[in-house]
Write a protein that holds these residues in place. Structure first.
Motif, PDB file in Angstrom:
ATOM      1  N   MET A  71      50.397  13.390   3.869  1.00 38.05           N
ATOM      2  CA  MET A  71      51.548  13.473   2.959  1.00 38.05           C
ATOM      3  C   MET A  71      52.846  13.134   3.704  1.00 38.05           C
ATOM      4  SD  MET A  71      51.049  17.512   2.636  1.00 38.05           S
ATOM      5  CE  MET A  71      50.004  18.199   3.906  1.00 38.05           C
ATOM      6  N   ASP A  72      53.815  12.627   2.969  1.00 36.90           N
ATOM      7  CA  ASP A  72      55.069  12.186   3.576  1.00 36.90           C
ATOM      8  C   ASP A  72      56.010  13.350   3.891  1.00 36.90           C
ATOM      9  OD1 ASP A  72      55.144   9.250   1.518  1.00 36.90           O
ATOM     10  OD2 ASP A  72      54.487   9.500   3.598  1.00 36.90           O
ATOM     11  N   ASN A  73      56.245  14.161   2.908  1.00 33.13           N
ATOM     12  CA  ASN A  73      57.191  15.267   3.064  1.00 33.13           C
ATOM     13  C   ASN A  73      56.472  16.583   2.828  1.00 33.13           C
ATOM     14  OD1 ASN A  73      59.465  13.746   3.540  1.00 33.13           O
ATOM     15  ND2 ASN A  73      60.132  13.734   1.392  1.00 33.13           N
ATOM     16  N   VAL A  74      56.713  17.530   3.722  1.00 28.22           N
ATOM     17  CA  VAL A  74      56.231  18.891   3.474  1.00 28.22           C
ATOM     18  C   VAL A  74      57.485  19.745   3.385  1.00 28.22           C
ATOM     19  CG1 VAL A  74      54.989  20.854   4.436  1.00 28.22           C
ATOM     20  CG2 VAL A  74      54.036  18.559   4.647  1.00 28.22           C
ATOM     21  N   THR A  75      57.693  20.362   2.225  1.00 29.12           N
ATOM     22  CA  THR A  75      58.909  21.143   2.018  1.00 29.12           C
ATOM     23  C   THR A  75      58.551  22.621   1.939  1.00 29.12           C
ATOM     24  OG1 THR A  75      59.854  19.291   0.812  1.00 29.12           O
ATOM     25  CG2 THR A  75      60.908  21.411   0.505  1.00 29.12           C
ATOM     26  N   VAL A  76      59.158  23.413   2.799  1.00 33.24           N
ATOM     27  CA  VAL A  76      58.897  24.860   2.765  1.00 33.24           C
ATOM     28  C   VAL A  76      60.215  25.606   2.916  1.00 33.24           C
ATOM     29  CG1 VAL A  76      56.551  24.887   3.686  1.00 33.24           C
ATOM     30  CG2 VAL A  76      58.468  24.915   5.255  1.00 33.24           C
ATOM     31  N   ARG A  77      60.200  26.849   2.457  1.00 31.44           N
ATOM     32  CA  ARG A  77      61.373  27.687   2.622  1.00 31.44           C
ATOM     33  C   ARG A  77      61.350  28.343   3.982  1.00 31.44           C
ATOM     34  NH1 ARG A  77      62.687  31.464  -2.491  1.00 31.44           N
ATOM     35  NH2 ARG A  77      62.283  29.856  -4.018  1.00 31.44           N
ATOM     36  N   GLN A  78      62.506  28.536   4.530  1.00 26.06           N
ATOM     37  CA  GLN A  78      62.629  29.269   5.789  1.00 26.06           C
ATOM     38  C   GLN A  78      61.865  30.586   5.667  1.00 26.06           C
ATOM     39  OE1 GLN A  78      66.630  30.730   6.644  1.00 26.06           O
ATOM     40  NE2 GLN A  78      66.334  30.090   8.748  1.00 26.06           N
ATOM     41  N   GLY A  79      61.046  30.889   6.687  1.00 24.80           N
ATOM     42  CA  GLY A  79      60.293  32.144   6.668  1.00 24.80           C
ATOM     43  C   GLY A  79      58.895  32.011   6.115  1.00 24.80           C
ATOM     44  N   GLU A  80      58.651  30.930   5.382  1.00 20.08           N
ATOM     45  CA  GLU A  80      57.300  30.742   4.844  1.00 20.08           C
ATOM     46  C   GLU A  80      56.467  29.902   5.820  1.00 20.08           C
ATOM     47  OE1 GLU A  80      57.869  29.233   0.886  1.00 20.08           O
ATOM     48  OE2 GLU A  80      58.518  31.200   0.152  1.00 20.08           O
ATOM     49  N   SER A  81      55.208  29.620   5.430  1.00 23.64           N
ATOM     50  CA  SER A  81      54.325  28.856   6.307  1.00 23.64           C
ATOM     51  C   SER A  81      54.206  27.412   5.849  1.00 23.64           C
ATOM     52  CB  SER A  81      52.919  29.468   6.295  1.00 23.64           C
ATOM     53  OG  SER A  81      52.959  30.716   6.920  1.00 23.64           O
ATOM     54  N   ALA A  82      54.152  26.512   6.834  1.00 27.97           N
ATOM     55  CA  ALA A  82      53.962  25.094   6.519  1.00 27.97           C
ATOM     56  C   ALA A  82      52.560  24.700   6.953  1.00 27.97           C
ATOM     57  CB  ALA A  82      54.992  24.252   7.262  1.00 27.97           C
ATOM     58  N   ILE A  83      51.888  23.950   6.105  1.00 29.42           N
ATOM     59  CA  ILE A  83      50.556  23.470   6.464  1.00 29.42           C
ATOM     60  C   ILE A  83      50.619  21.952   6.661  1.00 29.42           C
ATOM     61  CG2 ILE A  83      48.191  23.139   5.627  1.00 29.42           C
ATOM     62  CD1 ILE A  83      48.607  25.883   4.160  1.00 29.42           C
ATOM     63  N   LEU A  84      50.197  21.527   7.840  1.00 31.97           N
ATOM     64  CA  LEU A  84      50.142  20.095   8.137  1.00 31.97           C
ATOM     65  C   LEU A  84      48.672  19.709   8.105  1.00 31.97           C
ATOM     66  CD1 LEU A  84      52.649  20.000  11.146  1.00 31.97           C
ATOM     67  CD2 LEU A  84      53.128  19.764   8.707  1.00 31.97           C
ATOM     68  N   SER A  85      48.346  18.825   7.192  1.00 33.27           N
ATOM     69  CA  SER A  85      46.942  18.551   6.939  1.00 33.27           C
ATOM     70  C   SER A  85      46.678  17.044   6.962  1.00 33.27           C
ATOM     71  CB  SER A  85      46.576  19.135   5.568  1.00 33.27           C
ATOM     72  OG  SER A  85      45.233  18.894   5.317  1.00 33.27           O
ATOM     73  N   SER A  86      45.510  16.696   7.478  1.00 29.73           N
ATOM     74  CA  SER A  86      45.157  15.280   7.524  1.00 29.73           C
ATOM     75  C   SER A  86      43.671  15.139   7.217  1.00 29.73           C
ATOM     76  CB  SER A  86      45.468  14.735   8.922  1.00 29.73           C
ATOM     77  OG  SER A  86      45.100  13.388   8.988  1.00 29.73           O
ATOM     78  N   GLY A  87      43.350  14.150   6.410  1.00 27.09           N
ATOM     79  CA  GLY A  87      41.940  13.892   6.112  1.00 27.09           C
ATOM     80  C   GLY A  87      41.298  13.095   7.248  1.00 27.09           C
ATOM     81  N   VAL A  88      40.057  13.433   7.571  1.00 27.21           N
ATOM     82  CA  VAL A  88      39.334  12.703   8.625  1.00 27.21           C
ATOM     83  C   VAL A  88      37.915  12.398   8.114  1.00 27.21           C
ATOM     84  CG1 VAL A  88      40.631  13.688  10.560  1.00 27.21           C
ATOM     85  CG2 VAL A  88      38.603  14.872   9.698  1.00 27.21           C
ATOM     86  N   ASP A  89      37.171  11.609   8.865  1.00 27.15           N
ATOM     87  CA  ASP A  89      35.750  11.440   8.517  1.00 27.15           C
ATOM     88  C   ASP A  89      34.906  11.454   9.794  1.00 27.15           C
ATOM     89  OD1 ASP A  89      35.826   8.957   9.697  1.00 27.15           O
ATOM     90  OD2 ASP A  89      35.967   7.859   7.795  1.00 27.15           O
ATOM     91  N   ASN A  90      33.605  11.204   9.677  1.00 25.65           N
ATOM     92  CA  ASN A  90      32.728  11.432  10.835  1.00 25.65           C
ATOM     93  C   ASN A  90      32.818  10.360  11.919  1.00 25.65           C
ATOM     94  OD1 ASN A  90      31.467   9.473   9.393  1.00 25.65           O
ATOM     95  ND2 ASN A  90      29.724  10.756   8.761  1.00 25.65           N
ATOM     96  N   ARG A  91      33.627   9.283  11.643  1.00 28.98           N
ATOM     97  CA  ARG A  91      33.816   8.294  12.696  1.00 28.98           C
ATOM     98  C   ARG A  91      34.964   8.675  13.634  1.00 28.98           C
ATOM     99  NH1 ARG A  91      35.052   2.950  10.175  1.00 28.98           N
ATOM    100  NH2 ARG A  91      35.806   4.258   8.478  1.00 28.98           N
ATOM    101  N   VAL A  92      35.723   9.730  13.255  1.00 28.53           N
ATOM    102  CA  VAL A  92      36.862  10.161  14.058  1.00 28.53           C
ATOM    103  C   VAL A  92      36.361  10.871  15.309  1.00 28.53           C
ATOM    104  CG1 VAL A  92      38.805  11.774  14.099  1.00 28.53           C
ATOM    105  CG2 VAL A  92      38.457  10.282  12.129  1.00 28.53           C
ATOM    106  N   THR A  93      36.856  10.415  16.466  1.00 27.24           N
ATOM    107  CA  THR A  93      36.413  11.013  17.728  1.00 27.24           C
ATOM    108  C   THR A  93      37.448  11.959  18.324  1.00 27.24           C
ATOM    109  OG1 THR A  93      37.168   9.000  18.812  1.00 27.24           O
ATOM    110  CG2 THR A  93      34.804   9.181  18.342  1.00 27.24           C
ATOM    111  N   ARG A  94      38.726  11.681  18.042  1.00 22.18           N
ATOM    112  CA  ARG A  94      39.780  12.561  18.554  1.00 22.18           C
ATOM    113  C   ARG A  94      40.835  12.732  17.483  1.00 22.18           C
ATOM    114  NH1 ARG A  94      39.823  13.477  24.013  1.00 22.18           N
ATOM    115  NH2 ARG A  94      38.700  11.951  25.266  1.00 22.18           N
ATOM    116  N   VAL A  95      41.429  13.908  17.460  1.00 16.93           N
ATOM    117  CA  VAL A  95      42.477  14.145  16.473  1.00 16.93           C
ATOM    118  C   VAL A  95      43.471  15.153  17.052  1.00 16.93           C
ATOM    119  CG1 VAL A  95      41.204  15.971  15.265  1.00 16.93           C
ATOM    120  CG2 VAL A  95      42.922  14.646  14.031  1.00 16.93           C
TER     121      VAL A  95
END
Ligand code: NAG
Ligand code: NAG
Ligand code: NAG
Ligand code: NAG
Ligand code: NAG
Ligand code: NAG
Ligand code: NAG
Length: 339
Positions: free
Chosen positions: A38-62
């Motif tokens: 995702m391009d923008n992750v918007t959260v309020r101060q004090g809350e939690s931000a989740i940074l997420s990325s989709g991968v598949d089984n060909r991915v060797t490092r992340v």
């Protein structure tokens, strides 16, 4: 430097080179093995931000990076910040969580993924929102009419809050400004009252605070009426004055100042009114009295007559009473004629 830290340092350097060198290569979204984060992750101060990325089984490092600093790679935590935790590391998804986000966390985060020996990166912009907050507002103030005042209402928040001023009193209520500073030049008595500052952004409900402006002005006698009273009766002369601060009253007959309790009179002040009471009116009481209202900004006076029964029937008032009756008759006739 011990052996283990050195090894970690080399690995970190290696990862950094691995991830950062191809940063100039444009990221093609929809590439196999790496779905666009995702391009923008918007959260309020004090809350939690989740940074997420989709991968598949060909991915060797992340890995997830904060600017150029590695936070996590696979299951290994590189960040020393306890707020950074691994959320999911599965065959399809790799995500971390930043807990209790603050404004310094705002910025670009990068997910680096290596698929079939091709490193790719994608960027997420973390936007931290802060509710509006009024940090500094002028206190209540008292000024003299005609002076210039500047009210202050300093607010913070992300995005920057918009500030609006409203004015409330008996005569007016409504918008008066939309700047952190509200300047009022040549303030009038009608501009006294409550001033409400509201700081608003889209994050939460506006922060609202109020202050009061008191405008001082010299007395203005608004009511002083001639009054009739018969000998032996009680008679009361009234005088009322608008003033801030409230006026003090004095009564004179010709040049002599009257005192409370002397000569069978009582002087009584109540808010903006003064009453001169004659407990037992005698012939010598009839005449011309002067009411003087004063405060620290000035004074004003008016004459009031205490008259006897002989003068009570005022021709002009009986004329106006007669006129009123004629008007009433005509309006009744007019109303009846419409049926
Ligand atoms: C991300 O946020 C920026 C402002 O911070 C905005 O200009 C941009 O359009 C946003 N992008 C998306 C995809 O919403
Ligand atoms: C990201 O980097 C900034 C700047 O170095 C730092 O202030 C902030 O604490 C970091 N946040 C996380 C979650 O690592
Ligand atoms: C509020 O701002 C004024 C002017 O900038 C400053 O003089 C004053 O000390 C501030 N008050 C507080 C409580 O920060
Ligand atoms: C009012 O004054 C007159 C004359 O001084 C006196 O005769 C009368 O008793 C007084 N009345 C009262 C109610 O004090
Ligand atoms: C009462 O006295 C004031 C001055 O003290 C004068 O200006 C005014 O005309 C007088 N009123 C009457 C009805 O005599
Ligand atoms: C009443 O006001 C006039 C001016 O408006 C002033 O000349 C006069 O002295 C005042 N009288 C008293 C008793 O204060
Ligand atoms: C009679 O009426 C006139 C005009 O309305 C007014 O100026 C005057 O003061 C009145 N006289 C008395 C004794 O009330």
């Amino acid at each position: 430097m011990g052996v283990a830290p050195c090894w970690r340092w080399l690995l970190a350097l290696g990862l950094r080179l691995l991830f950062l060198v191809p940063a100039g290569v444009p990221v093609r979204s929809g590439d196999a093995g790496f779905s666009k984060a995702m391009d923008n992750v918007t959260v309020r101060q004090g809350e939690s931000a989740i940074l997420s990325s989709g991968v598949d089984n060909r991915v060797t490092r992340v890995a997830w990076l904060n600017r150029s600093i590695i936070l996590y790679t696979s299951n290994d935590k590189w960040s020393i910040d306890p707020r950074v935790v691994l959320l999911t590391n599965t065959k399809t998804q790799y995500s971390i969580e930043i807990q209790s986000v603050n404004i310094y966390d705002e910025g670009a985060y990068t997910c680096s993924v290596q698929t079939d020996n091709h490193p790719k990166t994608s960027h997420v912009n973390l936007i931290v929102q802060v509710p509006p907050k009024i940090r500094n507002i002028s206190s209540d103030l008292t000024v003299n009419e005609g002076s210039t005042v500047t009210l202050r209402c300093l607010a913070s928040g992300r995005p920057d809050p918009t500030v609006t001023w409203k004015h409330y009193n008996e005569k007016s209520r409504g918008f008066v400004g939309d700047d952190e500073y509200l300047e009022i030049t040549g303030i009038t008595r009608d501009q006294s009252g409550l001033y409400e500052c509201s700081a608003a952004n889209e994050v939460s409900t506006p922060d609202v605070r109020r202050l009061r402006i008191t405008v001082n002005y010299p007395p203005f006698i608004s009511d002083a009426r001639n009054t009739g009273a018969s000998v032996g009766q009680k008679g009361i002369l009234r005088c009322s004055a608008l003033a801030v601060p409230l006026a003090e009253f004095q009564w004179y007959k010709e040049d002599a100042r009257l005192s409370n309790g002397l000569g069978g009179v009582r002087i009584e002040n109540k808010d903006h009114m003064s009453f001169l009471t004659f407990f037992n009116v005698s012939e010598k009481d009839y005449g011309n009295y002067t009411c003087v209202a004063s405060n620290k900004l000035g004074n004003s006076n008016a004459s009031v007559i205490l008259y006897g029964p002989g003068a009570a029937h005022n021709t002009s008032s009986s004329t106006s009473a007669a006129l009123a009756i004629i008007c009433l008759l005509f309006s009744i006739l007019y109303t009846l004629s419409k049926f």
